[in-house]
Design a protein around this motif. Structure first.
Motif, short mmCIF file in Angstrom:
data_model
loop_
_atom_site.label_atom_id
_atom_site.label_comp_id
_atom_site.label_asym_id
_atom_site.label_seq_id
_atom_site.Cartn_x
_atom_site.Cartn_y
_atom_site.Cartn_z
N UNK A 5 0.92 -1.09 -0.14
CA UNK A 5 -0.50 -0.31 0.22
C UNK A 5 0.56 1.10 0.13
N UNK A 6 2.12 1.08 0.66
CA UNK A 6 2.91 2.19 1.12
C UNK A 6 3.29 2.41 -0.52
N UNK A 7 3.76 1.59 -1.40
CA UNK A 7 4.42 1.42 -2.38
C UNK A 7 3.56 2.40 -3.76
N UNK A 8 2.27 1.60 -3.66
CA UNK A 8 0.98 2.16 -4.38
C UNK A 8 0.93 4.00 -4.38
N UNK A 9 0.77 3.56 -2.33
CA UNK A 9 1.08 5.50 -2.65
C UNK A 9 2.14 6.09 -2.94
N UNK A 10 3.07 5.43 -2.57
CA UNK A 10 4.80 7.13 -3.67
C UNK A 10 4.48 6.31 -4.87
N UNK A 11 4.58 5.50 -5.57
CA UNK A 11 4.85 5.12 -6.92
C UNK A 11 3.69 5.95 -7.87
N UNK A 12 2.43 5.53 -7.07
CA UNK A 12 1.13 5.94 -8.19
C UNK A 12 0.44 7.00 -7.70
N UNK A 13 0.11 7.62 -6.58
CA UNK A 13 -0.45 8.35 -5.77
C UNK A 13 -1.56 7.96 -5.43
N UNK A 14 -1.64 6.35 -4.97
CA UNK A 14 -2.57 5.79 -4.51
C UNK A 14 -3.40 6.84 -2.78
N UNK A 15 -4.23 7.11 -2.42
CA UNK A 15 -4.97 7.09 -1.61
C UNK A 15 -5.51 6.62 -0.81
N UNK A 16 -6.07 5.63 -0.91
CA UNK A 16 -7.76 5.43 -0.50
C UNK A 16 -6.80 3.16 -1.01
N UNK A 17 -7.76 3.13 0.03
CA UNK A 17 -7.90 1.20 -0.24
C UNK A 17 -8.65 0.77 0.57
N UNK A 18 -9.02 0.01 -0.11
CA UNK A 18 -10.85 -0.67 0.05
C UNK A 18 -10.55 -2.33 0.89
N UNK A 19 -10.94 -3.30 1.39
CA UNK A 19 -10.65 -4.26 2.05
C UNK A 19 -12.30 -4.88 1.74
N UNK A 20 -12.61 -6.15 2.01
CA UNK A 20 -14.14 -6.78 2.21
C UNK A 20 -13.47 -8.35 2.40
N UNK A 21 -14.11 -8.62 3.53
CA UNK A 21 -14.74 -9.84 4.27
C UNK A 21 -15.40 -10.05 4.86
N UNK A 22 -16.08 -11.76 4.86
CA UNK A 22 -16.99 -11.87 4.52
C UNK A 22 -16.77 -11.94 6.41
N UNK A 23 -18.34 -11.99 7.09
CA UNK A 23 -18.27 -10.87 8.90
C UNK A 23 -17.96 -12.18 9.06
#
Length: 68
Positions: A5-23
């Motif tokens: 996630x830190x790499x994606x933020x630094x290299x690609x400017x990604x700022x928001x990450x979403x995760x989903x899991x079964x309850x």
């Protein structure tokens, strides 16, 4: 995952990450919480083959842009 996630933020400017899991998947929920993700809302998802649908929780993490 944190490094990715830190790499994606630094290299690609990604700022928001979403995760989903079964309850009922407490292990995945704990991993997302350890990454700093916070619960956002409930949802559901269906397996690709359509054989099952699961109630889920969605988590978000927003990384602030580094100064300088």
């Amino acid at each position: 995952m944190n490094a990715l996630m830190m790499h994606a933020a630094k290299v690609y400017g990604a700022r928001t990450f979403e995760g989903e899991c079964a309850k009922e998947n407490i292990g995945s929920r704990r991993v997302m919480e350890k990454l700093g993700m916070v619960y956002d809302h409930s949802s559901s998802y269906t397996k690709n083959d359509g054989s099952a649908t699961f109630e889920s929780d969605v988590f978000l993490l927003t990384i602030q842009k580094e100064k300088g």
